[in-house]
Structures are given as C-alpha cells and as structure tokens.
Design a protein around this motif. Structure first.
Motif, PDB file in Angstrom:
ATOM      1  N   PRO A  18       0.831  -1.204   0.000  1.00  0.00           N
ATOM      2  CA  PRO A  18       0.000   0.000   0.000  1.00  0.00           C
ATOM      3  C   PRO A  18       0.868   1.257   0.000  1.00  0.00           C
ATOM      4  N   VAL A  19       0.350   2.307  -0.610  1.00  0.00           N
ATOM      5  CA  VAL A  19       1.092   3.562  -0.699  1.00  0.00           C
ATOM      6  C   VAL A  19       1.409   4.075   0.706  1.00  0.00           C
ATOM      7  N   ALA A  20       2.658   4.482   0.912  1.00  0.00           N
ATOM      8  CA  ALA A  20       3.098   4.963   2.233  1.00  0.00           C
ATOM      9  C   ALA A  20       2.645   6.405   2.426  1.00  0.00           C
ATOM     10  N   ASP A  21       1.328   6.576   2.600  1.00  0.00           N
ATOM     11  CA  ASP A  21       0.732   7.906   2.686  1.00  0.00           C
ATOM     12  C   ASP A  21       0.211   8.242   4.072  1.00  0.00           C
ATOM     13  N   GLY A  22       0.506   7.385   5.042  1.00  0.00           N
ATOM     14  CA  GLY A  22       0.005   7.611   6.392  1.00  0.00           C
ATOM     15  C   GLY A  22      -1.446   7.231   6.583  1.00  0.00           C
ATOM     16  N   GLY A  23      -2.022   6.562   5.574  1.00  0.00           N
ATOM     17  CA  GLY A  23      -3.447   6.270   5.610  1.00  0.00           C
ATOM     18  C   GLY A  23      -3.812   4.962   6.274  1.00  0.00           C
ATOM     19  N   ILE A  24      -5.110   4.753   6.377  1.00  0.00           N
ATOM     20  CA  ILE A  24      -5.695   3.532   6.933  1.00  0.00           C
ATOM     21  C   ILE A  24      -6.647   2.953   5.889  1.00  0.00           C
ATOM     22  N   THR A  25      -6.490   1.684   5.588  1.00  0.00           N
ATOM     23  CA  THR A  25      -7.445   0.973   4.734  1.00  0.00           C
ATOM     24  C   THR A  25      -8.238   0.022   5.621  1.00  0.00           C
ATOM     25  N   VAL A  26      -9.545   0.058   5.499  1.00  0.00           N
ATOM     26  CA  VAL A  26     -10.421  -0.835   6.266  1.00  0.00           C
ATOM     27  C   VAL A  26     -11.106  -1.769   5.279  1.00  0.00           C
TER      28      VAL A  26
END
Length: 215
Positions: A18-26
C-alpha cells in the motif's frame, strides 16, 4: 472495485505494498476466523467485520489525544477496543515476513506426519486450515492456510538441536515446499532467534500484524 484483504496480501507477497501515505485501509474479514491489523510502512490495514465508521472514529479519537497517526492502528488502546468490540482475543504483535518460493527439494531430511490428531496439527488448526506437518531430526515444520488463505509456515527446533542452523534449513525447506507461491511467517518481535533464522533463510520483513481470534 475496492481491494480485498486477499488482494492486498497477494500484492505484498510480490513486493507491492500500500502507498506509504500515512493512511488507513479498512476491509472486511476474508473469513469468520481472522480479524486484525497489519501495519505496512506508513499505511495500516484493518480487517474486520465491525463498522468502518467505528474503526475510523476510534482512530481519530486516539489521534486527537496525541497518538501518532502512523502508529494509531497498532496502539494498545485501539487494539484493546477492537478486541472488546469484536469479542476476540489477541496474543501479541508479530513481525510479518514473506519468503519467495524456491525450486528443488528441501536440503533437510523430512518425513511428513499423517493424521489430524497429531499435536502439531491440532495446535496449528486454531489459526490455519489444511495443515501439513513434517518431522526432521530435532525439528518440526508446519505449513497451513492462514489469514486470507495465505500459505503460512511455523518451525520448531528442539533444545538439543539448536545453534546448528536447523531452524534456517527448515524455513528454507518451506520455500521449496510452497508450490510456487510466497510463504508467510508471523514471529513475535522479541523472538530474535527465530527472526534471525528466517532472515538467514531469505525471508524479508514486510510489516507487523496483530491477529484477533475467537476465544
């Protein structure tokens, strides 16, 4: 179409994260057995059948209290809240590693152990399906289908057979028994001996994982 947990793991097994964007995927659980969190570099994946709104709201509340957004999904308060809400338990946070498949036959002598009643089959069955067990002189190798159907390995080396490279050879053997797919290993962060053995066998760390199971 949104990615599934299986899609994410299959890509990670090939080296695409996953892109290292600081995000959260649920994403939803792949099956009833497994729920949890996987933290890749600067991106976390929460796989649960709980409401996505609850997940994101709980994480936002932690961040408002000063929790680092990059670490919020692995924060002990979030993990405790997720376990309580889902009625599940978590043993530890593991380092997650993958090893690419290798050609050829294992270099260590192995004998497959038949029978669903074997203690290692019974123990592994809580976390994996399709479990197979091989015995070696001084060690045991276990393969089975774990989170989202990925192929997972566990090895066990007897006390008297340690410090001889057997753990490394068993971990390498798993890559040769993989049938052309990546092999995954979950190792407690404090288990430095096992981490060294798997890294010496060509496995690479890809993230961390907190797995929740029914009690």
């Amino acid at each position: 179409m949104a990615e599934s947990l299986r899609d994410i793991l299959e890509a990670a097994g090939r080296g695409f994260f996953p892109v290292a964007d600081g995000g959260i995927t649920v994403v939803p659980q792949h099956g009833e057995r497994d729920a949890g969190v996987i933290a890749f570099t600067a991106h976390s994946v929460v796989f649960t059948d709980e409401e996505e709104g609850w997940v994101r709201g709980t994480l936002e509340a932690l961040e408002a209290l000063g929790c680092d957004p990059l670490a919020a999904a692995m924060n002990s308060r979030f993990l405790s809240a997720l376990g309580e809400r889902a009625g599940r338990t978590n043993d530890t946070i593991d380092v997650l590693l993958t090893g690419a498949p290798l050609p050829g036959r294992p270099e260590v002598a192995l004998e497959e152990v038949a029978g669903p009643g074997h203690p290692r089959v019974v123990a592994a069955g809580r976390r994996r399906g399709g479990v197979r067990v091989w015995a070696a002189d001084g060690g045991v190798l276990v393969l089975g289908r774990g989170v989202a159907g990925r192929l997972e390995v566990a090895v066990e080396v007897a006390e008297g057979a340690r410090h001889r490279g057997l753990g490394r050879r068993l971990a390498t053997a798993a890559r040769r028994l993989a049938g052309g797919e990546p092999v995954w290993a979950q190792i407690a962060a404090g288990n430095a001996r096992s981490l060294r053995a798997f890294q010496a066998a060509g496995y690479r760390p890809v993230g961390s994982e907190a797995l929740f199971l029914r009690p």
